[in-house]
Design a protein around this motif. Structure first.
Motif, PDB file in Angstrom:
ATOM      1  N   GLU A   1      19.543  15.988  36.921  1.00 58.87           N
ATOM      2  CA  GLU A   1      19.894  15.009  37.793  1.00 58.87           C
ATOM      3  C   GLU A   1      20.225  13.775  37.046  1.00 58.87           C
ATOM      4  N   VAL A   2      19.583  13.271  36.203  1.00 61.93           N
ATOM      5  CA  VAL A   2      19.576  12.141  35.133  1.00 61.93           C
ATOM      6  C   VAL A   2      21.111  12.212  34.691  1.00 61.93           C
ATOM      7  N   ILE A   3      21.454  13.534  33.857  1.00 59.72           N
ATOM      8  CA  ILE A   3      22.458  13.408  33.332  1.00 59.72           C
ATOM      9  C   ILE A   3      23.870  13.643  34.187  1.00 59.72           C
ATOM     10  N   ALA A   4      23.666  14.396  35.363  1.00 61.03           N
ATOM     11  CA  ALA A   4      24.592  14.335  36.365  1.00 61.03           C
ATOM     12  C   ALA A   4      24.862  12.664  36.910  1.00 61.03           C
ATOM     13  N   ASN A   5      23.875  12.092  37.173  1.00 57.44           N
ATOM     14  CA  ASN A   5      24.195  10.823  37.832  1.00 57.44           C
ATOM     15  C   ASN A   5      24.923   9.846  36.760  1.00 57.44           C
ATOM     16  N   SER A   6      24.475  10.123  35.446  1.00 62.05           N
ATOM     17  CA  SER A   6      25.341   9.124  34.726  1.00 62.05           C
ATOM     18  C   SER A   6      26.596   9.727  34.422  1.00 62.05           C
ATOM     19  N   LEU A   7      26.773  10.955  34.122  1.00 63.40           N
ATOM     20  CA  LEU A   7      28.205  11.184  34.054  1.00 63.40           C
ATOM     21  C   LEU A   7      29.237  10.893  35.259  1.00 63.40           C
ATOM     22  N   LEU A   8      28.552  11.033  36.448  1.00 64.35           N
ATOM     23  CA  LEU A   8      29.357  10.621  37.702  1.00 64.35           C
ATOM     24  C   LEU A   8      29.389   9.125  37.972  1.00 64.35           C
ATOM     25  N   LYS A   9      28.873   8.571  37.254  1.00 69.68           N
ATOM     26  CA  LYS A   9      28.664   6.898  37.477  1.00 69.68           C
ATOM     27  C   LYS A   9      30.219   6.348  37.348  1.00 69.68           C
ATOM     28  N   GLY A  10      30.613   6.710  36.195  1.00 72.70           N
ATOM     29  CA  GLY A  10      32.177   6.088  35.842  1.00 72.70           C
ATOM     30  C   GLY A  10      33.089   6.742  36.742  1.00 72.70           C
ATOM     31  N   ILE A  11      33.216   7.856  37.801  1.00 67.97           N
ATOM     32  CA  ILE A  11      34.388   8.319  38.538  1.00 67.97           C
ATOM     33  C   ILE A  11      33.798   8.155  39.999  1.00 67.97           C
ATOM     34  N   LYS A  12      32.679   7.544  40.268  1.00 62.24           N
ATOM     35  CA  LYS A  12      32.287   7.479  41.639  1.00 62.24           C
ATOM     36  C   LYS A  12      33.222   6.920  42.595  1.00 62.24           C
TER      37      LYS A  12
ATOM     38  N   PHE B   1      36.247   7.230  42.567  1.00 65.27           N
ATOM     39  CA  PHE B   1      37.508   7.866  42.575  1.00 65.27           C
ATOM     40  C   PHE B   1      37.361   9.310  43.456  1.00 65.27           C
ATOM     41  N   THR B   2      35.941   9.339  43.781  1.00 63.38           N
ATOM     42  CA  THR B   2      35.780  11.023  44.397  1.00 63.38           C
ATOM     43  C   THR B   2      35.364  10.616  45.953  1.00 63.38           C
ATOM     44  N   ASP B   3      35.407  11.343  46.702  1.00 63.08           N
ATOM     45  CA  ASP B   3      35.307  11.610  47.961  1.00 63.08           C
ATOM     46  C   ASP B   3      33.799  11.980  48.449  1.00 63.08           C
ATOM     47  N   HIS B   4      32.744  11.167  48.294  1.00 58.96           N
ATOM     48  CA  HIS B   4      31.571  11.642  48.654  1.00 58.96           C
ATOM     49  C   HIS B   4      31.091  12.098  49.885  1.00 58.96           C
ATOM     50  N   GLN B   5      32.061  12.007  51.109  1.00 56.63           N
ATOM     51  CA  GLN B   5      31.709  12.330  52.374  1.00 56.63           C
ATOM     52  C   GLN B   5      31.876  14.106  52.361  1.00 56.63           C
ATOM     53  N   LYS B   6      32.478  14.572  51.201  1.00 52.77           N
ATOM     54  CA  LYS B   6      32.575  16.127  51.146  1.00 52.77           C
ATOM     55  C   LYS B   6      31.366  16.786  50.296  1.00 52.77           C
ATOM     56  N   ASP B   7      30.748  15.835  49.639  1.00 50.29           N
ATOM     57  CA  ASP B   7      29.480  16.386  48.913  1.00 50.29           C
ATOM     58  C   ASP B   7      28.391  17.200  49.619  1.00 50.29           C
ATOM     59  N   VAL B   8      28.234  18.258  49.177  1.00 51.79           N
ATOM     60  CA  VAL B   8      27.083  19.331  50.042  1.00 51.79           C
ATOM     61  C   VAL B   8      26.010  19.460  49.254  1.00 51.79           C
ATOM     62  N   SER B   9      24.600  18.970  49.737  1.00 52.15           N
ATOM     63  CA  SER B   9      23.860  19.149  48.763  1.00 52.15           C
ATOM     64  C   SER B   9      23.141  20.848  48.911  1.00 52.15           C
ATOM     65  N   LEU B  10      22.550  21.066  47.886  1.00 59.83           N
ATOM     66  CA  LEU B  10      22.169  22.591  47.704  1.00 59.83           C
ATOM     67  C   LEU B  10      21.341  22.978  48.963  1.00 59.83           C
ATOM     68  N   HIS B  11      20.383  22.012  49.298  1.00 62.11           N
ATOM     69  CA  HIS B  11      19.235  22.362  50.359  1.00 62.11           C
ATOM     70  C   HIS B  11      20.052  22.333  51.509  1.00 62.11           C
ATOM     71  N   GLU B  12      21.347  21.709  51.762  1.00 64.99           N
ATOM     72  CA  GLU B  12      22.228  21.876  52.974  1.00 64.99           C
ATOM     73  C   GLU B  12      22.846  23.249  52.963  1.00 64.99           C
ATOM     74  N   MET B  13      23.294  23.561  51.797  1.00 66.69           N
ATOM     75  CA  MET B  13      24.261  24.981  51.785  1.00 66.69           C
ATOM     76  C   MET B  13      23.094  26.013  52.019  1.00 66.69           C
TER      77      MET B  13
END
Length: 153
Positions: free
Chosen positions: A41-52, A54-66
């Motif tokens: 989670e820490v690594i993913a958040n740091s990688l995504l910080k720079g492109i956040k 430019f992405t559509d977070h409305q379409k993000d689906v969490s694993l627990h929701e899936m």
């Protein structure tokens, strides 16, 4: 167009590690998996910080929701891609995507499971266009025809 992120498989693998460690009463495994999950989670958040932006977070689906949503078609304890693919499809359908294309490795059993429930899923979700595309690594003229047919429904 939304493409499932590779990270969802890594997250799912860690979830399974935690779940299986609990089933085995393996306290050490549970602790390792929790540390692994936090690190991811820490690594993913740091990688995504720079492109956040430019992405559509409305379409993000969490694993627990899936996993919560998939149970109508595939049990969440079925290990592998089907619960993730079906749960994501349901969540994205609820979020207004206009169609779904499931790219399935040719002769892959989990892909066959996804294909077997896709028609019921489509019918239950206002006949959303849903196409299963088996991929064997070769170019196929029929794919363009299938896509055209899928959109004309």
């Amino acid at each position: 167009m939304v493409i499932g992120p590779f990270s969802e498989w890594i997250t799912y693998s860690t979830y399974r590690f935690t779940r299986d460690s609990r089933w085995k009463n393996d306290t050490k495994g549970v602790i390792k998996s929790k540390i692994q999950g936090i690190g991811q989670e820490v690594i993913a958040n740091s990688l995504l910080k720079g492109i956040k932006k430019f992405t559509d977070h409305q379409k993000d689906v969490s694993l627990h929701e899936m996993l919560r949503l998939c149970n109508t078609y595939v049990n969440e304890f079925y290990d592998g891609d089907p619960p993730i693919a079906v749960g994501s499809s349901i969540a994205l359908s609820n979020r207004g995507v206009s169609g779904i294309a499931a790219i399935l490795p040719f002769t892959c059993m989990p892909g066959t499971v996804i294909a077997s429930v896709s028609d019921s899923f489509r019918k239950d979700n206002n006949n959303i266009p849903f196409i299963n595309i088996p991929y064997d690594g070769q170019d196929s003229v029929s794919l363009e025809t299938r896509l055209q047919h899928s959109y004309s429904r």
